[in-house]
Enzyme design. Structure first.
Site, PDB file in Angstrom:
ATOM      1  N   THR A  82       0.831  -1.204   0.000  1.00 46.60           N
ATOM      2  CA  THR A  82       0.000   0.000   0.000  1.00 46.60           C
ATOM      3  C   THR A  82       0.865   1.252   0.000  1.00 46.60           C
ATOM      4  O   THR A  82       0.563   2.237  -0.673  1.00 46.60           O
ATOM      5  CB  THR A  82      -0.959   0.002   1.201  1.00 46.60           C
ATOM      6  OG1 THR A  82      -1.724  -1.206   1.182  1.00 46.60           O
ATOM      7  CG2 THR A  82      -1.902   1.189   1.144  1.00 46.60           C
ATOM      8  N   ASP A  83       1.959   1.226   0.745  1.00 48.15           N
ATOM      9  CA  ASP A  83       2.925   2.317   0.678  1.00 48.15           C
ATOM     10  C   ASP A  83       3.432   2.490  -0.750  1.00 48.15           C
ATOM     11  O   ASP A  83       3.525   3.605  -1.274  1.00 48.15           O
ATOM     12  CB  ASP A  83       4.121   2.027   1.587  1.00 48.15           C
ATOM     13  CG  ASP A  83       3.879   2.417   3.036  1.00 48.15           C
ATOM     14  OD1 ASP A  83       2.887   3.119   3.313  1.00 48.15           O
ATOM     15  OD2 ASP A  83       4.689   2.022   3.891  1.00 48.15           O
ATOM     16  N   LEU A  84       3.804   1.377  -1.364  1.00 49.64           N
ATOM     17  CA  LEU A  84       4.402   1.442  -2.697  1.00 49.64           C
ATOM     18  C   LEU A  84       3.413   1.939  -3.746  1.00 49.64           C
ATOM     19  O   LEU A  84       3.753   2.783  -4.579  1.00 49.64           O
ATOM     20  CB  LEU A  84       4.943   0.066  -3.084  1.00 49.64           C
ATOM     21  CG  LEU A  84       6.113  -0.440  -2.226  1.00 49.64           C
ATOM     22  CD1 LEU A  84       6.417  -1.897  -2.552  1.00 49.64           C
ATOM     23  CD2 LEU A  84       7.350   0.415  -2.434  1.00 49.64           C
TER      24      LEU A  84
END
Length: 406
Positions: free
Chosen positions: A177-179
């Protein structure tokens, strides 16, 4: 600061922090500038674009990774700086005045008291593109929550659809999700740069892990919206509506096989030495194979266990059907195709010596982006960056004695 064709970035030097943690006094920052060799600088896609990076951890780092074609902190120069001190804020304002893009991931309103919020900086630099990346966005009932990748994976549907069919929900193996939020935000910055070319004005980009995670539910979200029903849960490596399409155990590992249609299913039967299965009335169409999924998958795995993964790779080579071994990370990085695509590169680090890094994944016909410098030590380039701002030895010594810079 840095020469033309470079990027200036700032990133908070914390070992671990939530995506939207409030800024703290005497926090050390890292200011990074990515300078290409003179021969290559003008050919890079974003040559001349400067990015001021105030982010911590992975989501923000992924944005500047895309913008500068590096991985988190490589291709940067480091300035250790405290913006709890007025002089530190003054330096940041000077950097922001000459930058094209600023990226930050503090809780909404967290930078206002430092004069580093969009409203303050847009007065200093009206053409600045200011990207805020947070857990839950600048608006909404959850806006003040700290945003961790794994929490957003859980709350926004991803964990519910990830894991074995009969097992508990699990997180993805990387902070996906960060990426993906970093990728969405970097694309939005690119669009804002194009818009600025027409209008001359910058703008504020509001990117949230929660929004990006909902967006990446993709076809599963669409199916739920159309049907109004709950989704089918977790499928492990299997496909909910195509059989066979999953990982099967081999004598020494696992192999993923996809019999995506009736023809490919027939090919698979032949390669397994079980051509008669293609005529078995339980499996002649995909709808029947889905209905009899457990029986067919068990039959296939009884066969795949008889040979090693490499033996099956050799048997399936050239068959036209999709298949792949399930490799660990080391095997992936040593894979002949990965190597031939130059996805692993090596740089010399001043402290560590030769350092292997994952290279940029996109190849350009007219540009050669890549890893040009290793990740810097905190404050490694403080004097260089400050001299680019016009400061002399006395100025720098004074800042260091007051604890403004590292």
């Amino acid at each position: 600061m840095s020469s033309s064709g470079s990027r200036c970035l700032v990133s908070k030097a914390l070992k671990l922090s939530p995506c939207s943690q409030r800024p703290r006094a005497n926090t050390q920052l890292r200011c990074f500038a990515s300078a290409s060799p003179a021969a290559n600088a003008s050919s890079l896609p974003l040559a001349g674009i400067r990015v001021l990076d105030l982010t911590r951890v992975l989501a923000g780092g992924q944005i500047s990774h895309v913008l500068t074609v590096h991985k988190v902190n490589r291709n940067k120069k480091s300035l250790g700086l405290s913006f709890a001190h007025p002089a530190g804020v003054g330096i940041l304002h000077r950097l922001a005045k000459d930058c094209d893009v600023l990226v930050e991931n503090y809780v909404p309103g967290g930078l206002q008291k430092y004069g580093m919020d969009y409203e303050s900086l847009s007065k200093i630099n009206p053409s600045l593109i200011y990207a805020s990346i947070t857990g839950y966005g600048q608006t909404g009932p959850y806006r003040k929550r700290a945003g961790y990748d794994v929490m957003v994976e859980a709350e926004m549907g991803l964990m519910h659809i990830t894991g074995a069919r009969d097992g508990p929900p699990v997180k993805v193996g990387v902070a996906v999700t960060d990426l993906t939020t970093g990728l969405y935000t970097s694309n939005s910055i690119m669009a804002a740069l194009i818009a600025r070319g027409r209008t001359g004005r910058g703008q504020h980009i509001d990117a949230a892990l929660s929004d990006c995670q909902v967006a990446t539910l993709a076809n599963i979200a669409s199916s739920v919206l159309v049907s109004g029903k709950k989704n089918g849960g977790r499928w492990g490596t299997a496909h909910p509506s195509i059989v066979p399409y999953k990982a099967f155990k081999t004598a020494d590992g696992d192999i993923l096989i996809g019999g995506g249609n009736d023809r490919l299913y027939g090919v698979l039967c032949g390669k397994l030495g079980k051509s008669q299965w293609a005529e078995d009335e339980r499996f002649t169409t995909n709808a029947l194979r889905v209905r009899n999924r457990n029986v067919l998958e068990s039959m296939i795995e009884q066969e795949t266990k008889q040979k090693t993964t490499q033996q099956w790779l050799d048997i399936l080579e050239g068959s036209g059907m999709p298949y792949a071994p399930i490799n660990d990370v080391k095997s992936t990085l040593e894979n002949e195709h990965v190597q031939s695509r130059n996805m692993v590169t090596e740089v010399d680090h001043p402290s560590c010596g030769p350092l292997k890094l994952v290279n940029t994944p996109v190849k350009y016909s007219e540009s050669t982006p890549g890893v040009r410098t290793p990740p810097p030590r905190l404050g490694q380039h403080s004097e260089e960056v400050l001299r680019d701002l016009g400061m002399d030895n006395a100025d720098i010594d004074s800042l260091r004695s007051e604890g403004v810079i590292a």
